[in-house]
Design a protein around this motif. Structure first.
Motif, PDB file in Angstrom:
ATOM      1  N   MET A 123       1.295  -1.931   0.224  1.00 25.59           N
ATOM      2  CA  MET A 123      -0.235  -0.370  -0.154  1.00 25.59           C
ATOM      3  C   MET A 123       0.856   1.482   0.229  1.00 25.59           C
ATOM      4  SD  MET A 123      -2.782   1.145   3.084  1.00 25.59           S
ATOM      5  CE  MET A 123      -3.406  -0.489   2.404  1.00 25.59           C
ATOM      6  N   PRO A 124      -0.097   2.280  -1.203  1.00 22.67           N
ATOM      7  CA  PRO A 124       1.646   3.800  -1.172  1.00 22.67           C
ATOM      8  C   PRO A 124       1.526   4.064   0.299  1.00 22.67           C
ATOM      9  CG  PRO A 124       0.185   3.193  -2.941  1.00 22.67           C
ATOM     10  CD  PRO A 124      -0.359   1.829  -2.238  1.00 22.67           C
ATOM     11  N   ARG A 125       2.690   4.601   0.890  1.00 22.73           N
ATOM     12  CA  ARG A 125       3.135   5.198   1.880  1.00 22.73           C
ATOM     13  C   ARG A 125       3.335   6.696   1.765  1.00 22.73           C
ATOM     14  NH1 ARG A 125       7.377   3.022   5.251  1.00 22.73           N
ATOM     15  NH2 ARG A 125       8.763   2.824   3.509  1.00 22.73           N
ATOM     16  N   GLY A 126       3.203   6.992   0.549  1.00 24.09           N
ATOM     17  CA  GLY A 126       3.477   8.612   0.199  1.00 24.09           C
ATOM     18  C   GLY A 126       2.956   8.831  -0.977  1.00 24.09           C
ATOM     19  N   VAL A 127       2.731  10.424  -1.215  1.00 27.43           N
ATOM     20  CA  VAL A 127       2.813  11.062  -2.622  1.00 27.43           C
ATOM     21  C   VAL A 127       3.334   9.710  -4.008  1.00 27.43           C
ATOM     22  CG1 VAL A 127       1.909  12.731  -1.733  1.00 27.43           C
ATOM     23  CG2 VAL A 127       3.944  12.788  -2.707  1.00 27.43           C
ATOM     24  N   ARG A 128       3.046  10.069  -4.821  1.00 25.95           N
ATOM     25  CA  ARG A 128       3.305   9.775  -6.471  1.00 25.95           C
ATOM     26  C   ARG A 128       3.835   8.067  -6.287  1.00 25.95           C
ATOM     27  NH1 ARG A 128       4.483  14.862  -5.625  1.00 25.95           N
ATOM     28  NH2 ARG A 128       6.658  14.939  -5.368  1.00 25.95           N
ATOM     29  N   ASP A 129       3.195   7.490  -5.492  1.00 25.46           N
ATOM     30  CA  ASP A 129       4.443   5.915  -5.794  1.00 25.46           C
ATOM     31  C   ASP A 129       3.401   5.548  -7.042  1.00 25.46           C
ATOM     32  OD1 ASP A 129       4.942   3.310  -5.525  1.00 25.46           O
ATOM     33  OD2 ASP A 129       3.492   3.444  -3.328  1.00 25.46           O
ATOM     34  N   GLU A 130       4.227   5.547  -7.934  1.00 26.54           N
ATOM     35  CA  GLU A 130       4.075   5.029  -9.656  1.00 26.54           C
ATOM     36  C   GLU A 130       4.341   3.475  -9.227  1.00 26.54           C
ATOM     37  OE1 GLU A 130       2.174   7.347 -11.028  1.00 26.54           O
ATOM     38  OE2 GLU A 130       2.750   8.718  -9.384  1.00 26.54           O
ATOM     39  N   GLU A 131       4.967   2.851  -8.991  1.00 19.54           N
ATOM     40  CA  GLU A 131       5.345   2.018  -9.163  1.00 19.54           C
ATOM     41  C   GLU A 131       3.854   1.053  -9.139  1.00 19.54           C
ATOM     42  OE1 GLU A 131       7.341  -1.815 -10.456  1.00 19.54           O
ATOM     43  OE2 GLU A 131       8.374   0.068 -10.317  1.00 19.54           O
ATOM     44  N   PHE A 132       2.788   1.717  -7.701  1.00 21.49           N
ATOM     45  CA  PHE A 132       1.914   1.051  -6.991  1.00 21.49           C
ATOM     46  C   PHE A 132       0.896   1.619  -8.744  1.00 21.49           C
ATOM     47  CE2 PHE A 132      -2.355   1.821  -5.396  1.00 21.49           C
ATOM     48  CZ  PHE A 132      -2.659   0.758  -5.084  1.00 21.49           C
ATOM     49  N   HIS A 133       1.039   2.581  -8.760  1.00 22.43           N
ATOM     50  CA  HIS A 133       0.129   2.793  -9.914  1.00 22.43           C
ATOM     51  C   HIS A 133      -0.040   2.317 -11.350  1.00 22.43           C
ATOM     52  CE1 HIS A 133      -2.581   5.453  -6.992  1.00 22.43           C
ATOM     53  NE2 HIS A 133      -1.445   6.289  -6.731  1.00 22.43           N
ATOM     54  N   GLY A 134       1.328   2.179 -11.533  1.00 20.75           N
ATOM     55  CA  GLY A 134       1.679   1.580 -12.371  1.00 20.75           C
ATOM     56  C   GLY A 134       0.791   0.467 -12.995  1.00 20.75           C
ATOM     57  N   ALA A 135       1.069  -0.922 -11.433  1.00 22.39           N
ATOM     58  CA  ALA A 135       0.621  -1.898 -11.510  1.00 22.39           C
ATOM     59  C   ALA A 135      -1.149  -1.744 -11.619  1.00 22.39           C
ATOM     60  CB  ALA A 135       0.477  -2.660 -10.228  1.00 22.39           C
ATOM     61  N   VAL A 136      -1.610  -1.155 -10.744  1.00 16.55           N
ATOM     62  CA  VAL A 136      -2.559  -0.509 -11.052  1.00 16.55           C
ATOM     63  C   VAL A 136      -3.196  -0.514 -12.341  1.00 16.55           C
ATOM     64  CG1 VAL A 136      -4.761   1.137  -9.963  1.00 16.55           C
ATOM     65  CG2 VAL A 136      -3.760  -0.072  -8.206  1.00 16.55           C
ATOM     66  N   CYS A 137      -2.596   0.123 -12.825  1.00 11.40           N
ATOM     67  CA  CYS A 137      -3.620   0.713 -14.620  1.00 11.40           C
ATOM     68  C   CYS A 137      -3.469  -0.558 -15.452  1.00 11.40           C
ATOM     69  CB  CYS A 137      -2.279   2.193 -15.072  1.00 11.40           C
ATOM     70  SG  CYS A 137      -2.422   3.426 -14.098  1.00 11.40           S
ATOM     71  N   GLU A 138      -2.507  -1.230 -15.621  1.00 10.73           N
ATOM     72  CA  GLU A 138      -2.074  -2.254 -16.166  1.00 10.73           C
ATOM     73  C   GLU A 138      -2.361  -3.250 -16.218  1.00 10.73           C
ATOM     74  OE1 GLU A 138       1.341  -4.371 -15.116  1.00 10.73           O
ATOM     75  OE2 GLU A 138       2.803  -3.295 -16.102  1.00 10.73           O
ATOM     76  N   LEU A 139      -3.901  -3.634 -14.811  1.00  7.39           N
ATOM     77  CA  LEU A 139      -4.956  -4.469 -14.066  1.00  7.39           C
ATOM     78  C   LEU A 139      -5.976  -3.744 -14.917  1.00  7.39           C
ATOM     79  CD1 LEU A 139      -4.444  -5.409 -10.758  1.00  7.39           C
ATOM     80  CD2 LEU A 139      -4.013  -6.280 -12.492  1.00  7.39           C
TER      81      LEU A 139
END
Length: 561
Positions: A123-139
């Motif tokens: 789970m992201p712990r700060g702003v702009r966690d693009e690694e996390f959101h990259g995975a979300v966007c892939e899904l």
């Protein structure tokens, strides 16, 4: 800025966030998706089910379910199972908080291998966690390309229901990465395309195709569509002598194109059908190196094509190769339905075709409920249907799991006594867990029919010989492999099944100076073979890609003065 076009009255797809302790944080984190998705929260599994029911009652659907792995009323994997029973097409994600990420990993990650959910992320712990959101966007991207109807289409096809050519054209355009919508001639959109075609003096026959803002055209074959969308032969002539002609644009051919062009070879790829070959029809390849959440065959193929284009590869799609002639001074002439290409070296990467069933009643319904290959575009149309997939390889397993998101039931039918000899273990595990999919062993399709489209199958028990009729509204045939190389010259050695022999597999009497051809080289100098067409190949995407990359140094060595 104008509003994004959306079909009138269609709710935005829902992203459902479920957490008893982190709901506010997740809601804030997913705020960036609020323009395009209906982002909702629930604090328990029961609350999540209520939200899902409310979304469905309003005519909507759930695209993504996110939980933190610590629900007050259900084990996280049991909760996913309950939610999936309501919305089997939704992607499923665990976003574990920092303090529990490692602690829960050992317990929850095995569920990934069974297909119980799609990703386990921190789970992201700060702003702009693009690694996390990259995975979300892939899904979300995978959901959007395989489940949702396109919001903005590149291709419109107008056709009456039950047109087999329409199904084939749609499969081609979607495999080429072009969002496609099929319109009934009586619909507002369909009527507008028909009227435009008539105003231009055209005679209305179906299917009518309108692509990328061009005038509507009545089409008669998939190959005609390929040339229309990607350039007619007169617009894409290959002038002069190229260094490397790659025949076939599956994983092996695409890899050869990327590495050949990037190493300075003037490279041309000739493909009769859609980019990607058989692999391009796979809904999800989960064991390809470097893609932990998997990747569809279409996306993998289009990424490879774009990579090859970046290095200067020229693609000629819709060009069926009809012959290969060894020319003077070490050049070869590749003869195609659209003209000849002269090349200093040729890589044969035409892959294989699915074997025909040979049952007249079934083959007469191809495009009308019967498909050779996984036909991803047809999956959406199997909602509530009883589906049969014939075949025991990985492609069949991937197709069955994808179809299970839509169909009422999916039966994998094989002649063998189990799937273990022919299918990867991870797929067998996912199939065993999926309640929609069952495996019928020691059986074959004896006949099939219906009123205008497939409605029933006769199934023969190979142990007893008994034949039983069952309902089936869709049949997908993935029956092993037959090489596609009738166009190759007689002097090129093949095995008893028609696959191309290379390297030390070439019979000793065909060696030169008692030395075998180099690895991946055939008995014709300057002609190489890679991927599924090659005798002894592994018939896997990764190995085909590896052979395509490995052949380029051999081509360089052959071309060296």
């Amino acid at each position: 800025m104008t509003d994004s076009p959306r079909p009138a009255g269609t709710p935005d797809p829902t992203i459902l966030l479920v957490s008893a302790h982190h709901a506010d944080h997740l809601l804030d984190e997913f705020g960036r998706y609020a323009r395009d998705y209906d982002v909702r929260c629930a604090r328990s599994s029961a609350d999540a089910l209520a939200v899902i029911d409310d979304v469905r009652a309003g005519g909507g659907t759930v695209a993504l379910m996110v939980q933190d792995g610590d629900l007050p009323d259900a084990h996280p994997l049991e909760a996913f199972g309950d939610w999936r029973a309501r919305v089997p097409t939704a992607r499923r994600l665990i976003a574990a908080p920092y303090e529990r990420f490692l602690e829960q990993a050992a317990e929850l990650r095995p569920g990934l291998a069974k297909g119980k959910y799609d990703a386990y992320l921190l789970m992201p712990r700060g702003v702009r966690d693009e690694e996390f959101h990259g995975a979300v966007c892939e899904l979300l991207s995978d959901w959007g390309s395989t489940v949702a109807a396109p919001v903005v289409e590149t291709v419109r096809i107008v056709s009456e229901p039950g047109n087999a050519l329409t199904a084939a054209v749609r499969e081609y355009t979607e495999r080429m990465g072009m969002p496609t919508r099929v319109l009934d001639p009586a619909s507002d959109g369909g009527r507008a395309v028909v009227e435009e075609h008539e105003s231009l003096g055209g005679t209305v026959t179906y299917p009518l195709l309108q692509a990328m803002g061009r005038d509507p055209v009545a089409v008669s074959s998939v190959r005609e569509v390929a040339r229309m969308l990607l350039g007619a032969p007169t617009e894409t002539d290959v002038a002069g002598v190229v260094d490397l002609a790659v025949v076939g644009a599956g994983p092996a051919g695409l890899a050869a194109a990327v590495y050949g062009a990037s190493e300075g070879l003037r490279t041309v790829v000739l493909e009769a059908e859609a980019i990607g070959g058989q692999a391009g029809t796979s809904s999800m390849i989960r064991n390809y190196l470097g893609f932990p959440r998997g990747i569809s065959g279409m996306r993998l193929a289009q990424r490879a094509r774009n990579q090859a284009l970046r290095f200067g590869t020229q693609f000629c799609t819709g060009w069926e190769v009809t012959a290969l002639d060894a020319g003077p001074e070490g050049t070869h002439v590749v003869r195609t339905s659209a003209g000849d290409v002269t090349a200093r070296a040729v890589v044969v990467a035409t892959g294989v075709a699915y074997r025909r069933l040979g049952v007249p009643g079934v083959d007469a319904l191809v495009g009308l409920g019967v498909s050779y290959g996984s036909a991803m575009s047809a999956a959406r149309e199997t909602e509530g249907a009883d589906v049969v997939v014939v075949g025991g390889g990985n492609s069949a397993g991937q197709a069955a799991l994808h179809l299970a998101r839509f169909a009422r039931s999916v039966t994998i039918m094989v002649r063998r006594s189990s799937l273990a000899e022919t299918m990867s273990d991870y797929l067998i595990g996912e199939i065993a867990y999926n309640p929609v999919v069952r495996v019928q062993t020691c059986a074959e399709v004896a006949d099939g029919g219906g009123d205008g489209r497939l409605q029933w199958l006769d199934v023969r028990d190979l142990a007893t010989g008994d034949v039983v009729r069952r309902d089936a509204q869709a049949l997908f045939l993935l029956l092993g492999a037959e090489p596609h190389c009738d166009w190759l010259p007689d002097g090129l050695a093949r095995d008893d099944h028609g696959f191309v022999l290379t390297g030390r597999d070439v019979p000793r009497e065909r060696w030169t100076d008692d030395l075998p051809p180099v690895e991946l080289a055939t008995t014709v100098p300057g002609v190489f073979a890679v991927g599924d067409i090659r005798s002894g190949s592994m018939k896997r995407v990764a190995s085909a890609s590896g052979e395509g990359a490995s052949v380029v140094p051999l081509v360089h060595r052959y071309l060296a003065p």
